[in-house]
Design an enzyme around this catalytic site. Sequence first.
Site, PDB file in Angstrom:
ATOM      1  N   GLY A 102       8.527 -29.915 -36.260  1.00 17.18           N
ATOM      2  CA  GLY A 102       8.507 -31.092 -36.790  1.00 17.18           C
ATOM      3  C   GLY A 102       8.871 -32.406 -36.157  1.00 17.18           C
ATOM      4  O   GLY A 102       8.668 -33.178 -36.803  1.00 17.18           O
ATOM      5  N   ASP A 104      13.842 -34.013 -35.699  1.00 14.48           N
ATOM      6  CA  ASP A 104      13.341 -34.490 -36.453  1.00 14.48           C
ATOM      7  C   ASP A 104      15.006 -34.787 -37.890  1.00 14.48           C
ATOM      8  O   ASP A 104      14.644 -35.201 -37.648  1.00 14.48           O
ATOM      9  CB  ASP A 104      12.701 -33.596 -37.109  1.00 14.48           C
ATOM     10  CG  ASP A 104      12.791 -31.661 -37.249  1.00 14.48           C
ATOM     11  OD1 ASP A 104      14.063 -31.976 -36.645  1.00 14.48           O
ATOM     12  OD2 ASP A 104      12.412 -31.095 -37.967  1.00 14.48           O
ATOM     13  N   ASP A 152      21.149 -31.077 -39.233  1.00 17.87           N
ATOM     14  CA  ASP A 152      21.979 -30.190 -40.603  1.00 17.87           C
ATOM     15  C   ASP A 152      22.701 -29.946 -39.993  1.00 17.87           C
ATOM     16  O   ASP A 152      23.546 -30.191 -39.978  1.00 17.87           O
ATOM     17  CB  ASP A 152      20.091 -29.158 -41.048  1.00 17.87           C
ATOM     18  CG  ASP A 152      20.748 -28.372 -42.086  1.00 17.87           C
ATOM     19  OD1 ASP A 152      22.020 -29.209 -42.722  1.00 17.87           O
ATOM     20  OD2 ASP A 152      20.393 -27.712 -42.315  1.00 17.87           O
ATOM     21  N   LYS A 192      21.721 -35.605 -41.900  1.00 14.83           N
ATOM     22  CA  LYS A 192      22.283 -34.672 -43.243  1.00 14.83           C
ATOM     23  C   LYS A 192      23.471 -35.061 -42.853  1.00 14.83           C
ATOM     24  O   LYS A 192      24.393 -34.138 -42.624  1.00 14.83           O
ATOM     25  CB  LYS A 192      22.135 -32.984 -44.471  1.00 14.83           C
ATOM     26  CG  LYS A 192      20.291 -33.022 -43.914  1.00 14.83           C
ATOM     27  CD  LYS A 192      20.062 -31.949 -44.914  1.00 14.83           C
ATOM     28  CE  LYS A 192      18.683 -31.729 -44.799  1.00 14.83           C
ATOM     29  NZ  LYS A 192      18.428 -29.803 -45.234  1.00 14.83           N
ATOM     30  N   ASP A 200       7.974 -29.368 -41.890  1.00  6.42           N
ATOM     31  CA  ASP A 200       7.320 -27.979 -42.890  1.00  6.42           C
ATOM     32  C   ASP A 200       8.003 -27.265 -44.064  1.00  6.42           C
ATOM     33  O   ASP A 200       9.357 -27.502 -43.925  1.00  6.42           O
ATOM     34  CB  ASP A 200       6.943 -26.982 -42.226  1.00  6.42           C
ATOM     35  CG  ASP A 200       7.367 -26.635 -41.873  1.00  6.42           C
ATOM     36  OD1 ASP A 200       8.974 -26.445 -40.708  1.00  6.42           O
ATOM     37  OD2 ASP A 200       7.517 -25.322 -41.543  1.00  6.42           O
ATOM     38  N   ARG A 260       3.507 -30.441 -43.609  1.00  2.96           N
ATOM     39  CA  ARG A 260       3.766 -31.805 -42.588  1.00  2.96           C
ATOM     40  C   ARG A 260       2.698 -33.244 -42.669  1.00  2.96           C
ATOM     41  O   ARG A 260       3.393 -33.402 -41.537  1.00  2.96           O
ATOM     42  CB  ARG A 260       3.616 -31.088 -41.198  1.00  2.96           C
ATOM     43  CG  ARG A 260       4.278 -29.677 -41.250  1.00  2.96           C
ATOM     44  CD  ARG A 260       4.342 -29.191 -39.222  1.00  2.96           C
ATOM     45  NE  ARG A 260       4.817 -28.023 -38.998  1.00  2.96           N
ATOM     46  CZ  ARG A 260       6.119 -27.018 -38.620  1.00  2.96           C
ATOM     47  NH1 ARG A 260       6.722 -28.427 -38.629  1.00  2.96           N
ATOM     48  NH2 ARG A 260       6.028 -25.963 -38.734  1.00  2.96           N
TER      49      ARG A 260
END
Length: 191
Positions: A57, A113, A116, A144, A172, A178
């Site tokens: 990612g 990337d 979370d 996030k 993705d 991507r």
Amino acid sequence: MSAHADVPDGVARPGRIDRVLISATALEERVHGLAHEIARTYAVTSDGLIIVTVLSGSLVFLADLIRKLPLMLRIGLVTVSSYPGGTTRSAGAKLLTSSYPELQNRDVLLVDDILDTGGTLRLVQREIRAAVPRSLRTAVLLRKTGKAPPDVTVDFVGFDIEDVFVVGYGLDYDGLYRNLPHIAEWRPGNP
Ligand code: 5GP
Ligand code: MG
């Protein structure tokens, strides 16, 4: 005619990409800003920075970032599985492969990337710390907000985003999207 005119024909399946959250222009500007922050931090590193990045990612982010960094640097790679196949739920991070230069007594920047739940970065940070680097900092393009526990620290953040599943600019869904130049929300419920 698709309602999602920003998605180039043939690049993504129209209808699942809900809205653009971060445009290609905004990404370019912010990555430039992050590169400045990082370059300032490591200006006095004499033996070169080692950037360890989490595949896949982070590929696009890494490629853009390093070309804006006027530093001596080397790249290391780790592969972590957390979203196998077509799912948007974290299934617990597992380290699959790692390949990087000697990290002992070196300045290491971990690049991912998105932060979370923090499971991925906790795992990789632990792995890198075990190699006893001189310093370890972490950069993420997206975070996030409010989801990661306090023990997972990041030093450089591109954008704080709401808790939605995003694709594009390296990220993705089931291996797709991507190559979108922007970050978009992906919604499973759409037709
Ligand atoms: P965490 O381990 O912090 O829960 O999740 C981090 C990893 O899960 C990221 O490196 C990324 O690969 C994946 N991930 C988390 N949120 C998203 C998202 O919204 N979209 C995509 N495509 N991947 C995500
Ligand atoms: Mg990842």
